[in-house]
Design a protein around this motif. Structure first.
Motif, PDB file in Angstrom:
ATOM      1  N   ASP A 139       0.787  -1.164   0.103  1.00 19.22           N
ATOM      2  CA  ASP A 139       0.010   0.044   0.055  1.00 19.22           C
ATOM      3  C   ASP A 139       0.833   1.090  -0.026  1.00 19.22           C
ATOM      4  O   ASP A 139       0.397   2.488  -0.014  1.00 19.22           O
ATOM      5  CB  ASP A 139      -0.707   0.047   1.205  1.00 19.22           C
ATOM      6  CG  ASP A 139      -2.004  -0.983   0.990  1.00 19.22           C
ATOM      7  OD1 ASP A 139      -2.352  -1.296  -0.088  1.00 19.22           O
ATOM      8  OD2 ASP A 139      -2.538  -1.330   2.246  1.00 19.22           O
ATOM      9  N   ARG A 140       2.306   1.142  -0.212  1.00 19.03           N
ATOM     10  CA  ARG A 140       3.242   2.178  -0.204  1.00 19.03           C
ATOM     11  C   ARG A 140       3.424   2.588  -1.391  1.00 19.03           C
ATOM     12  O   ARG A 140       3.548   2.104  -2.506  1.00 19.03           O
ATOM     13  CB  ARG A 140       4.509   1.752   0.549  1.00 19.03           C
ATOM     14  CG  ARG A 140       5.252   3.001   1.210  1.00 19.03           C
ATOM     15  CD  ARG A 140       6.366   2.752   1.688  1.00 19.03           C
ATOM     16  NE  ARG A 140       6.038   1.955   2.918  1.00 19.03           N
ATOM     17  CZ  ARG A 140       5.843   2.592   4.121  1.00 19.03           C
ATOM     18  NH1 ARG A 140       5.972   4.033   3.961  1.00 19.03           N
ATOM     19  NH2 ARG A 140       5.337   1.927   5.081  1.00 19.03           N
ATOM     20  N   LEU A 166       2.058   5.387   2.897  1.00 15.59           N
ATOM     21  CA  LEU A 166       0.892   4.515   2.604  1.00 15.59           C
ATOM     22  C   LEU A 166      -0.303   5.360   2.046  1.00 15.59           C
ATOM     23  O   LEU A 166      -0.831   6.550   2.402  1.00 15.59           O
ATOM     24  CB  LEU A 166       0.175   3.763   3.996  1.00 15.59           C
ATOM     25  CG  LEU A 166       1.329   2.975   4.645  1.00 15.59           C
ATOM     26  CD1 LEU A 166       0.737   2.509   6.011  1.00 15.59           C
ATOM     27  CD2 LEU A 166       1.468   1.860   3.833  1.00 15.59           C
ATOM     28  N   THR A 200      -3.718   6.240   1.620  1.00  7.89           N
ATOM     29  CA  THR A 200      -4.972   6.157   2.356  1.00  7.89           C
ATOM     30  C   THR A 200      -5.936   7.246   1.567  1.00  7.89           C
ATOM     31  O   THR A 200      -5.384   8.449   0.979  1.00  7.89           O
ATOM     32  CB  THR A 200      -4.943   6.748   3.754  1.00  7.89           C
ATOM     33  OG1 THR A 200      -4.419   7.999   3.923  1.00  7.89           O
ATOM     34  CG2 THR A 200      -3.947   5.661   4.613  1.00  7.89           C
ATOM     35  N   PRO A 201      -7.343   7.120   1.713  1.00  8.19           N
ATOM     36  CA  PRO A 201      -8.079   8.325   1.233  1.00  8.19           C
ATOM     37  C   PRO A 201      -7.570   9.585   1.704  1.00  8.19           C
ATOM     38  O   PRO A 201      -7.926  10.863   0.961  1.00  8.19           O
ATOM     39  CB  PRO A 201      -9.644   7.933   1.682  1.00  8.19           C
ATOM     40  CG  PRO A 201      -9.283   6.392   1.911  1.00  8.19           C
ATOM     41  CD  PRO A 201      -7.890   6.063   2.353  1.00  8.19           C
ATOM     42  N   GLU A 202      -7.256   9.550   2.956  1.00 10.60           N
ATOM     43  CA  GLU A 202      -6.975  11.125   3.609  1.00 10.60           C
ATOM     44  C   GLU A 202      -5.521  11.585   2.784  1.00 10.60           C
ATOM     45  O   GLU A 202      -5.484  12.549   2.519  1.00 10.60           O
ATOM     46  CB  GLU A 202      -6.667  10.906   5.183  1.00 10.60           C
ATOM     47  CG  GLU A 202      -7.943  10.723   5.948  1.00 10.60           C
ATOM     48  CD  GLU A 202      -8.388   9.249   5.819  1.00 10.60           C
ATOM     49  OE1 GLU A 202      -7.543   8.447   5.462  1.00 10.60           O
ATOM     50  OE2 GLU A 202      -9.725   9.110   5.923  1.00 10.60           O
ATOM     51  N   THR A 243      -8.154  12.528  -5.894  1.00 13.54           N
ATOM     52  CA  THR A 243      -8.439  11.494  -4.794  1.00 13.54           C
ATOM     53  C   THR A 243      -8.953  10.159  -5.386  1.00 13.54           C
ATOM     54  O   THR A 243      -8.448   9.161  -5.154  1.00 13.54           O
ATOM     55  CB  THR A 243      -9.409  12.125  -3.560  1.00 13.54           C
ATOM     56  OG1 THR A 243      -8.854  13.503  -3.304  1.00 13.54           O
ATOM     57  CG2 THR A 243      -9.392  11.022  -2.493  1.00 13.54           C
ATOM     58  N   ILE A 276      -7.439   6.472  -5.937  1.00 12.47           N
ATOM     59  CA  ILE A 276      -7.986   5.202  -5.273  1.00 12.47           C
ATOM     60  C   ILE A 276      -8.048   4.244  -6.380  1.00 12.47           C
ATOM     61  O   ILE A 276      -7.963   2.786  -6.335  1.00 12.47           O
ATOM     62  CB  ILE A 276      -9.304   5.552  -4.496  1.00 12.47           C
ATOM     63  CG1 ILE A 276      -8.755   6.360  -3.369  1.00 12.47           C
ATOM     64  CG2 ILE A 276      -9.865   4.373  -3.978  1.00 12.47           C
ATOM     65  CD1 ILE A 276      -9.992   7.063  -2.463  1.00 12.47           C
TER      66      ILE A 276
END
Lengths: 213, 334, 717
Positions: free
Chosen positions: B257-258, B287, B289-291, B322, B326
């Motif tokens: 996930d990185r 990583l 993430t959505p944030e 964003t 994803i």
């Protein structure tokens, strides 16, 4: 059912047959006129006005339209759509925007759908053009035409020739494999009456009968 | 439209020669979906058209070696529909099939598409001098600034022009570090796609860096595993057949996930295809993430200069990035 | 009244349309045709100071340029009706107004000629949007009954909100096209119009021609939606044909049509509405302002007509104003007044239902009425509650979670279920029809009416084929032709209910005439064979019909080419059509794209004469409603006037990918009073209310109430 019986004057077949010599003068010749003449006859003959441009701003193109070879001298500015409609009286393809924004002018060139309003007529030199007038085999409708009737995939009918030409290509391209895909690949054809539900149903139906999609 | 001469040369050299011979007012035309359209609007007024679509051998799609190579005359639909491109470089395929309609994609070429001009309504609809437009009439001013600017750019604008670069394909190519091959009177050269475009500055009528008589002959894209984890995400006022309000071309190299590598370019929001390196930097080494994806999106618009009606583009643009990140990352999991 | 349902027949002109053989006005290609192109004004108000035409005349192929000097002075003011549209004038009233007409041997030359004409102007200050300095506000007549302010002051709950609906352009796909032919002192005009006789009168008036020598053939229309009534271009093209002695064709570019044709006026509705403790509406105050041209006639008071009859409203105060602007005339666009009014009103109803914690369907069911609230007369038929119940059932409304924001999809999208109702008056016009059946197998029915794609031909054929034993393949239905029958404008959902009763009556009279002729003899075969057997070449009957409350005067008005509509608040009863719409929106969690995956729409349009085309009309109405809610708006830069997004790329209408699943239901119960066919209008009511249903669904999905159309991404970010 017959309507609009007197819009187009009947003219004799031979008016469409222009000799090579006449072509230089009149700017248009229809070679091997059988089917082309039959489809054009119901409307009127090719327009034969002299072109108001200099020699180097005109060109002679030789093309095939609905299976018939045609040699014609054109103003280089002419769009394929205006050539079909105003010079050849093939008025099935419609002008809805003249800027490639609506799809009503869709025809096939070498089997691929294009917007004839944004196609310089000069580009069809040496290529094959298919319009709605050439889609049916005589009195036998193309399965897509029949499906449009069966699903009432039209109201005013103005976008219909473009929709059908786009739809036939959509199936041939392999882009009629799902409703979602049909919707996406038919989005270049605006139907202002809002017959989209019927259009999608017609294409699903015809795709099955055409053996593709 | 004024009359013009029209020829269709058969080789690149003939085309370049014909251009020089034609002299004043000569223009190359490919699919014509932009040029002929703008001629109908009296924005373009060529005296001579040199149609390059009959030039032989310019429509090949090649994938040998360490790069993809698209002949300039390849139809947009041909590249969009290529199954290998669709699988290994979805960002390229999507940028093409989400543009225009299939009819126009059959006409337009991947080379010609790079030279599409802005869709700014004041530019297009200002015939007869109705609207001041520095692109149309240099020095006349810009009606879009202070006007109905919902569709205008927020990045790369100047006091003279805020017109959006409308393309999708160039955005994807800029993200993928693509180059173009150019042939001209002085021979051939190549340049990064990004270098083809100028910022408007105070000369917004000068949009491209091609010299007189230069034509694009090919586009090359370095092969990269990032192609698989890529997408072109496009938000518009309707579901299809519309230009982007905001769009993002994204390609990722991931380790789990990185994020190891990120390429992000934006459409619909800038005066040229816009590489968002600030957004890329936010991601590298972290990583996903959505944030974090949203933080990257917001970084891309740090220098945005919205007008009266288009400030939503900074927020929408950030969210578009964003979602694109994803989606792209998700392609590694399927 | 028709007691049995009609069968589902194919659209009668579908075959010609799928073959590309249907002839629209621009499809006429006559020998020696000249092409015309207009030169639009580039200022918003003022006058021409010079109009040099030399450059155009130097363009090879240009044969003539028409200027204001080529036209007679406008006709003197008449009490009889509106003046014809102006021709070419030196006074500029709006940007895009035509100032010259270039005539050339080819289309390309005409276009080039028009481009090189550069008029000069004296510009004046102008006002082009409601906020412009100098816009003139003109109050309109009040529409009131009961005492709404008093009733509202005693209401248990009230809501008060303002709703905005934008300027919109019809944009039928067919461009406005005219072909004029001048031959032997008579003028024949081929044009896409829904008002052939009005066009005839306007051209005769503008050019000072004897109306008897002007004929208009309204060709098959490529959609209209209210746009194609009397066009300014017609007299220009006609004049060119007269001056050149050759056929002249003008196909107006879409960008110009934005500036010359009518449009839907932008409106602002302020609504205050209250209910009592039982959820009964006690009163409504409704103030509406609209943009309006300097002399426009599109009446503000009509925004109230349909709102009043939607529910059992006992107290109503309707006010309004025109904002006079330097624009061309606004006009009727599909859904007309109720379209924006019901975005406002049905949004307000939803707000009130929510505020009083009532289900929006139950709230509406409880506010039904059997009488016209304004005058107490009966409503001739009203199946609104049937529409509501059937729609709710098919949609699965009972599974709705009422709390806003409480429904989400598996992909994180916000889900909203919304509904709203529609209503539209079912007006009637007189009709004069001729039915002729011959012994050779041909049948011809000529009547006042225009085929725009709504299916009028199919409805007429449906009746004639059902009632008469004739050859359906050789049935000709002549519409829109001033030589075939006097032509009333076809609009406002009065088409089918005005022509179908006449077709039924003609069929009945024909059967009687045949029976008289046969006089008891048994003759086999269809009517053609029967006539042949008794050696009658043909048999012809003529019928006339009028709307409720109309008399011979209405027929005379029709014969004179006038406007003779019996509005649906008839002397003894009122007749309205109804609809109920249910739909789902899905809103993407981050980018906030709004999608409408499914719609259920049920309509009460009386007896359905042509099920297939009726369904198609409702599909179209639903899509128009979605477009009104989510897509369309014309943009005007107040500094320049005119319309900025003047093409189909920037004036956004739905494409195929925008449209999801749509399910249609028609109640199909005949109206017992409005006409012998039991038919009510359908074209508009299918659209009215959809935009409110979308806004209500967006509220249900997000808790955000959007009171401005179109609803766009930026409203929800």
């Amino acid at each position: 059912m017959c309507n609009d019986p007197d819009v187009a004057p009947e003219i004799p077949d031979n008016q469409l047959l222009v000799s090579r010599r006449d072509a230089m003068i009149a700017s248009v010749a229809v070679v091997a006129a059988s089917h082309f003449a039959a489809s054009a006859r119901a409307q009127t003959g090719p327009r034969q006005a002299a072109l108001p441009v200099s020699v180097d701003q005109a060109l002679i193109i030789r093309t095939s339209i609905n299976g018939q070879t045609l040699e014609i001298r054109i103003d280089a500015r002419t769009s394929l759509l205006d050539l079909l409609r105003e010079r050849l009286a093939l008025t099935g393809a419609k002008k809805g925007c003249d800027h490639g924004q609506c799809g009503a002018c869709t025809v096939h060139i070498d089997g691929r759908r294009v917007a004839s309003c944004l196609t310089l007529a000069g580009k069809v030199d040496g290529r094959e053009v298919l319009t709605i007038e050439g889609l049916a085999g005589g009195d036998t409708l193309h399965p897509m035409q029949q499906a449009f009737i069966d699903h009432d995939a039209l109201q005013c009918g103005y976008c219909t020739p473009g929709q059908i030409m786009a739809a036939v290509a959509c199936v041939a391209e392999g882009n009629a494999t799902s409703r979602e895909r049909i919707r996406e690949y038919m989005s270049g054809n605006i139907c202002r009456c809002g017959a989209y539900v019927g259009i999608v149903a017609a294409i699903e139906d015809a795709a099955a009968k055409m053996g593709r999609g | 439209m004024r009359p013009f001469t029209y020829i269709r040369p058969a080789t690149p050299q003939e085309a370049v020669g014909a251009f020089a011979e034609a002299g004043e007012g000569a223009r190359f035309i490919a699919g014509g979906t932009t040029l002929y359209d703008l001629m109908k609007l009296t924005i373009e007024r060529p005296a001579h058209l040199i149609d390059v679509t009959a030039v032989r051998g310019l429509d090949r799609i090649e994938m040998d070696g360490d790069r993809l190579r698209f002949g300039a005359n390849a139809a947009m639909s041909a590249v969009a529909g290529d199954p290998t491109i669709g699988r290994d470089y979805p960002v390229l395929s999507e940028a093409l099939w989400k543009a225009a309609s299939q009819q126009l994609r059959n006409m337009a070429t991947v080379g010609g598409n790079l030279l599409q001009r802005t869709r700014c309504m004041y530019f297009r609809n200002g015939g007869g001098g109705i609207y001041p437009c520095n692109k149309r009439e240099p020095g006349s001013g810009c009606a879009a600034i202070g006007g109905l600017d919902r569709g205008q750019a927020v990045l790369g604008t100047s006091e003279a022009c805020t017109a959006v670069s409308p393309g999708d394909w160039p955005v994807a190519l800029v993200a993928m570090d693509a180059s173009i091959e150019v042939l001209g009177p002085a021979g051939s050269r190549s340049l990064p796609v990004g270098d083809l475009y100028r910022l408007p500055g105070d000369t917004p009528h000068l949009e491209f860096t091609l010299g007189p008589g230069e034509m694009i002959t090919a586009i090359t894209v370095p092969k990269t595993p990032a192609g698989r984890l890529s997408t072109y995400h496009k938000i518009r006022d309707r579901e299809s057949y519309a230009f982007a309000l905001t769009s993002a071309a994204v390609a990722l190299e991931m380790s789990g996930d990185r994020v190891e590598g990120a390429r992000i370019a934006l459409g619909g929001v800038a005066t040229r295809p816009w590489r968002a390196s600030e957004a890329e930097e936010v991601l590298i080494g972290h990583l996903l993430t959505p944030e974090l994806a949203l933080a990257a999106g917001q970084a891309a618009f740090r220098d945005a200069r919205p007008g009266r009606h288009n400030s939503f583009k900074t927020e929408l643009g950030a969210r578009t990035i964003t979602d694109a990140l994803i989606i792209a990352a998700g392609r590694g999991r399927t | 009244m028709s007691t049995t349902a009609f069968p589902n027949r194919a659209r009668v002109d579908a075959l010609a349309k799928v073959r590309g053989e249907a002839k629209f006005a621009a499809d006429l290609v006559l020998p020696r045709t000249l092409y015309a192109m207009t030169v639009p004004a580039t200022i918003a108000k003022g006058s021409l100071s010079s109009l040099p035409v030399e450059a155009a005349l130097r363009v090879p192929g240009v044969v003539r340029v028409l200027t204001p000097e080529d036209f007679p002075a406008p006709p003197p003011y008449s009490e009889d009706g509106p003046p014809p549209p102006p021709t070419l004038e030196t006074i500029i009233a709006y940007r895009g107004q035509p100032v010259a007409l270039v005539i050339a041997e080819t289309l390309e030359a005409a276009i080039e000629g028009a481009e090189v004409i550069r008029p000069t102007y004296v510009a004046e200050a102008f006002a082009c949007v409601m906020e412009s300095a100098g816009a003139q506000r003109q109050p309109a007549d009040e529409v009131a009954f009961g005492d709404a302010p008093a009733a509202l002051s005693g209401a248990a709950a009230t809501v008060e909100s303002t709703y905005d609906s934008p300027t919109q352009h019809h944009n039928p796909l067919e461009l406005i096209a005219t072909v004029a032919v001048w031959e032997d002192g008579a003028l024949l005009i081929h044009e896409s119009t829904q008002a052939s006789s009005l066009v005839k009168g306007a051209v005769a008036g503008a050019l000072r021609l004897d109306p008897a020598r002007v004929h208009v053939r309204g060709a098959t229309m490529g959609g209209s939606f209210g746009q194609k009534a009397v066009q300014r271009q017609t007299a220009l093209v006609a004049r060119a044909a007269i001056l050149t002695g050759r056929p002249v064709k003008l196909v107006q570019p879409r960008a110009q049509i934005f500036h010359t044709a009518t449009y839907r006026a932008r409106t602002r509705h302020q609504i205050r509405i209250g209910a009592d403790a039982d959820g009964k509406i006690v009163g409504v105050q409704h103030h509406v302002e609209q943009e309006q041209s300097p002399n426009g006639y599109f009446a503000v008071s009509e925004y109230h007509r349909d709102v009043i009859r939607m529910y059992g409203i006992r107290n109503y105060l309707g006010t309004g104003a025109d904002i006079r602007l330097d624009r061309q005339d606004s006009g009727y666009m599909r859904g007309t007044h109720p379209q924006p009014a019901f975005f406002a009103f049905e949004s307000a109803i939803d707000e009130l239902a929510h505020k009083t914690n009532r289900d929006p369907v139950e709230f509406r069911l409880a506010n039904d009425t059997r009488v016209d609230p304004q005058n107490g007369h009966p409503l001739s038929s009203r199946f609104l509650n049937e529409c509501l119940r059937e729609g709710a059932r098919r949609f699965g409304w009972s599974r709705r979670s009422p709390v806003p924001g409480s429904m989400t999809a598996s992909d994180g999208s916000l889900v909203g279920w919304g509904m709203a109702c529609g209503i539209y008056q079912s007006a009637t016009t007189p009709a004069i029809a001729t039915l002729r059946i011959d012994a050779r197998g041909h049948t011809r029915f000529a009547i006042s009416g225009h085929e725009m794609g709504q299916g009028m031909r199919t409805a007429i054929a449906s009746v004639l084929i059902q009632d008469l034993d004739i050859d359906p393949e050789r049935l000709e239905i002549a519409l829109g032709d001033t030589r075939a029958a006097p032509q009333h404008m076809t609009a406002g959902s009065w088409g089918t209910n005005s022509v179908v009763p006449a077709a039924m009556q003609a069929a009945q009279r024909m059967r009687a005439a045949v029976a008289d002729l046969l006089d008891g003899r048994q003759v086999s075969g269809n009517l053609h064979r029967k006539l042949a057997s008794i050696r009658r070449p043909f048999l012809q009957v003529e019928v006339t019909t009028v709307g409720p409350g109309q008399d011979q005067a209405a027929l005379e008005t029709l014969r004179q080419g006038g406007f003779a509509v019996a509005e649906a608040v008839y002397p003894e009863f009122s007749t309205f059509s109804y609809s109920a719409h249910f739909l789902e929106v899905r809103i993407e969690p981050r980018t906030r794209r709004i999608r409408v995956p499914r719609v259920v729409s049920i309509a009460d349009c009386g007896r359905v004469i042509s099920p297939r085309t009726a369904h198609s009309q409702v599909y179209g109405g639903v899509i128009w409603g979605l477009s009104h809610a989510l897509r369309e708006a014309t943009e005007i830069d107040p500094r320049y006037g005119g319309y900025l997004n003047e093409d189909l790329a920037d004036y956004v209408v739905p494409v195929n990918a925008d449209i999801g699943e749509i399910e249609i239901g028609l109640i199909d119960q005949p109206d017992p009073l409005a006409n012998p066919a039991g038919v009510k209008g359908l074209g508009q009511v299918s659209m009215v209310g959809i935009s409110a249903a979308v806004a209500n669904a967006v509220f249900h999905a997000t808790g955000r109430r959007i009171r401005e159309l179109p609803i766009r991404i930026e409203h929800l970010l």
